[in-house]
Design an enzyme around this catalytic site. Structure first.
Site, PDB file in Angstrom:
ATOM      1  N   LYS A 216       0.806  -1.354  -0.117  1.00 19.88           N
ATOM      2  CA  LYS A 216       0.173   0.167   0.100  1.00 19.88           C
ATOM      3  C   LYS A 216       0.672   0.826   0.127  1.00 19.88           C
ATOM      4  O   LYS A 216       1.771   1.327  -0.192  1.00 19.88           O
ATOM      5  CB  LYS A 216      -0.935  -0.021   1.482  1.00 19.88           C
ATOM      6  N   ARG A 256      -3.372 -10.324   4.498  1.00 24.43           N
ATOM      7  CA  ARG A 256      -4.024 -10.557   2.958  1.00 24.43           C
ATOM      8  C   ARG A 256      -2.280 -10.102   2.062  1.00 24.43           C
ATOM      9  O   ARG A 256      -2.112  -8.625   2.204  1.00 24.43           O
ATOM     10  CB  ARG A 256      -5.528  -9.590   2.807  1.00 24.43           C
TER      11      ARG A 256
HETATM   12  N1  PMM Z   1      -7.101  -4.121   0.209  1.00 23.31           N
HETATM   13  C1  PMM Z   1      -7.581  -4.011  -1.133  1.00 23.31           C
HETATM   14  C2  PMM Z   1      -8.489  -4.690  -1.417  1.00 23.31           C
HETATM   15  N2  PMM Z   1      -8.902  -5.967  -0.508  1.00 23.31           N
HETATM   16  N3  PMM Z   1      -9.672  -6.168   1.485  1.00 23.31           N
HETATM   17  C3  PMM Z   1      -9.054  -6.448   3.130  1.00 23.31           C
HETATM   18  N4  PMM Z   1     -10.286  -7.580   2.940  1.00 23.31           N
HETATM   19  N5  PMM Z   1      -8.770  -5.928   3.350  1.00 23.31           N
HETATM   20  C4  PMM Z   1      -7.770  -4.871   2.528  1.00 23.31           C
HETATM   21  O1  PMM Z   1      -6.619  -4.162   3.392  1.00 23.31           O
HETATM   22  C5  PMM Z   1      -8.010  -4.870   1.006  1.00 23.31           C
HETATM   23  C6  PMM Z   1      -9.339  -5.491   0.867  1.00 23.31           C
HETATM   24  C7  PMM Z   1      -7.009  -3.014  -1.800  1.00 23.31           C
HETATM   25  O2  PMM Z   1      -5.749  -3.525  -2.433  1.00 23.31           O
HETATM   26  P1  PMM Z   1      -5.358  -3.894  -3.869  1.00 23.31           P
HETATM   27  O3  PMM Z   1      -5.676  -3.002  -4.228  1.00 23.31           O
HETATM   28  O4  PMM Z   1      -4.030  -4.440  -3.115  1.00 23.31           O
HETATM   29  O5  PMM Z   1      -5.484  -6.016  -3.884  1.00 23.31           O
END
Ligand code: PMM
Length: 288
Positions: A216, A256
């Site tokens: 992030k 994640r």
């Molecule tokens: N961050 C993203 C997308 N989905 N889901 C959960 N549960 N927690 C998160 O912090 C989260 C998520 C955005 O990040 P990406 O674009 O790298 O997927």
């Protein structure tokens, strides 16, 4: 698989964005074969779940319609399920979640914590599947303006607590609920660091906690060049691993992440050194 919520060790969720514009893996897995191949590799690297998302939640991103989102994720979920890969569906739409569960997904990862779609609680309750309730204040387009808090940890805790109460009131079983602080969602870098430092206050809610810091932008900011240029997404891995391991050591249930191997290697070191827990100012029995 539904016992994943009560897993004895940290759960690693591998990210598989099938979007042309995700900030972190920008379109690399938009094609079906590439997406499925990557999902299988994530599982082989140690992911307990592969988190399939079809809508970018990048700050500022415009929404896509439900049919486009479903068309992106369903073939990938079917193919990964056929290959024996456990899948979570990253969506805030009940319709997409329901179709994804029908295609074989076993967990709903809802970045809106049930706020974006009033029908989500019913879908999750009827499926009896785990539901990740992430802290969220609004869609990507507007979330920068919503990053205003008194005490960010107390406010996120209170808002997550409301989401939990709402899920329970809708008939979702308590042991199906996972919470998530929602790093980067309506949060500044300072908010993200404060939440990372005070995870035990969120863990006191009594639910397993998922931590999603991977690549992030606040990590890019931390590692910026002398001239202020943020570290590019692909070079934030060591920082991702460090913050993920610290979160698990503080009591997080799972992380994640994009680079599953780097995280599982680091967690193996943590486990081999006796799975030491940090207490971060709060006396609390560790959860594994
Ligand atoms: N961050 C993203 C997308 N989905 N889901 C959960 N549960 N927690 C998160 O912090 C989260 C998520 C955005 O990040 P990406 O674009 O790298 O997927």
């Amino acid at each position: 698989m539904t016992d994943l919520v009560r897993a004895p060790g940290p759960v690693v969720m591998g990210v598989l964005n099938v979007t042309p514009d995700s900030f972190s893996d920008g379109g690399r897995y938009a094609d079906l074969d590439a997406a499925v191949g990557h999902g299988v590799r994530l599982r082989d690297a140690g992911a307990h779940l592969v988190d399939v998302g079809g809508e970018s939640t990048r700050p500022g991103a415009e929404r896509i319609d439900a049919a486009t989102e479903a068309d992106r994720v369903l073939p990938v979920i079917r193919a990964l399920t056929a290959a024996g890969v456990p899948v979570s569906i990253d969506t805030s739409r009940a319709r997409v979640a329901e179709a994804a569960l029908g295609a074989g997904a076993v967990v709903v990862n809802d970045v809106s914590g049930g706020l974006a779609d009033p029908d989500m609680a019913r879908v999750v309750r009827d499926a009896g599947c785990p539901w990740v309730l992430m802290h969220w204040r609004g869609h990507s387009r507007q979330m920068r303006e919503l990053a205003s808090y008194g005490d960010v940890v107390a406010d996120v805790r209170a808002e997550l607590s409301q989401r939990i109460d709402s899920a329970l009131a809708a008939g979702v079983a308590a042991d199906r609920i996972v919470i998530d602080p929602g790093l980067g969602f309506a949060k500044t870098a300072a908010h993200n660091w404060e939440l990372s430092a005070r995870l035990p206050e969120l863990l006191d809610l009594g639910y397993p906690l998922l931590f999603g810091a991977s690549r992030k932008s606040y990590l890019g900011g931390l590692l910026a060049d002398a001239d202020g240029t943020p570290r590019p997404t692909a070079q934030r891995e060591a920082a991702t691993v460090a913050t993920s391991v610290l979160a698990v050591a503080a009591g997080a249930w799972g992380v994640r992440v994009h680079d599953v191997r780097a995280t599982t290697d680091a967690l193996a070191v943590w486990a081999a050194t006796g799975s030491p827990r940090l207490t971060a100012g709060t006396e609390r029995e560790g959860r594994r």
